[in-house]
Design a protein around this motif. Structure first.
Motif, PDB file in Angstrom:
ATOM      1  N   THR A 157       0.835  -1.192   0.000  1.00 25.86           N
ATOM      2  CA  THR A 157       0.000   0.000   0.000  1.00 25.86           C
ATOM      3  C   THR A 157       0.874   1.247   0.000  1.00 25.86           C
ATOM      4  OG1 THR A 157      -0.178  -0.273   2.390  1.00 25.86           O
ATOM      5  CG2 THR A 157      -2.071  -0.916   1.085  1.00 25.86           C
ATOM      6  N   ARG A 158       0.393   2.240  -0.688  1.00 25.63           N
ATOM      7  CA  ARG A 158       1.130   3.488  -0.793  1.00 25.63           C
ATOM      8  C   ARG A 158       0.858   4.367   0.408  1.00 25.63           C
ATOM      9  NH1 ARG A 158       1.963   5.444  -6.698  1.00 25.63           N
ATOM     10  NH2 ARG A 158       2.633   7.198  -5.454  1.00 25.63           N
ATOM     11  N   LYS A 159       1.820   5.187   0.740  1.00 28.70           N
ATOM     12  CA  LYS A 159       1.680   6.137   1.840  1.00 28.70           C
ATOM     13  C   LYS A 159       0.724   7.243   1.412  1.00 28.70           C
ATOM     14  CE  LYS A 159       4.397   9.221   4.706  1.00 28.70           C
ATOM     15  NZ  LYS A 159       5.714   9.816   4.917  1.00 28.70           N
ATOM     16  N   ASP A 160      -0.118   7.679   2.337  1.00 24.72           N
ATOM     17  CA  ASP A 160      -1.055   8.757   2.045  1.00 24.72           C
ATOM     18  C   ASP A 160      -0.310  10.086   2.007  1.00 24.72           C
ATOM     19  OD1 ASP A 160      -3.377   7.124   2.021  1.00 24.72           O
ATOM     20  OD2 ASP A 160      -3.315   7.071   4.208  1.00 24.72           O
ATOM     21  N   ARG A 161      -0.652  10.908   1.032  1.00 21.46           N
ATOM     22  CA  ARG A 161      -0.023  12.218   0.909  1.00 21.46           C
ATOM     23  C   ARG A 161      -0.476  13.122   2.051  1.00 21.46           C
ATOM     24  NH1 ARG A 161       0.665  14.387  -4.978  1.00 21.46           N
ATOM     25  NH2 ARG A 161       0.234  16.275  -3.805  1.00 21.46           N
TER      26      ARG A 161
END
Length: 70
Positions: free
Chosen positions: A4-8
């Motif tokens: 999962t990508r890190k939230d901006r």
């Protein structure tokens, strides 16, 4: 399993709740008041600490996926 990508940090709280399929109002301030939906995640993290917001988001996401309610 995909990573999962890190939230901006410039994502708004309302959009963050939608992205993680959470109910509106789940993300809260440490005093348990509802965080404004137009507040940015980065601002919330600067005010209250990144660790607190990360833990809150992780616990709410896990509860939503397992079907538990708080």
């Amino acid at each position: 399993m995909s990573k999962t990508r890190k939230d901006r940090s410039d994502i708004q709280i309302g959009n963050l709740e939608k992205k993680h399929q959470l109910q509106p109002g789940v993300i809260r301030n440490p005093d348990q008041s509802d965080a404004r939906s137009d507040k940015e995640l980065g601002r919330l993290q600067r005010e209250f600490g990144a660790q607190i917001t990360d833990e809150m988001l992780e616990s709410k996401t896990k509860q939503t996926k397992t079907g538990n309610k708080t």
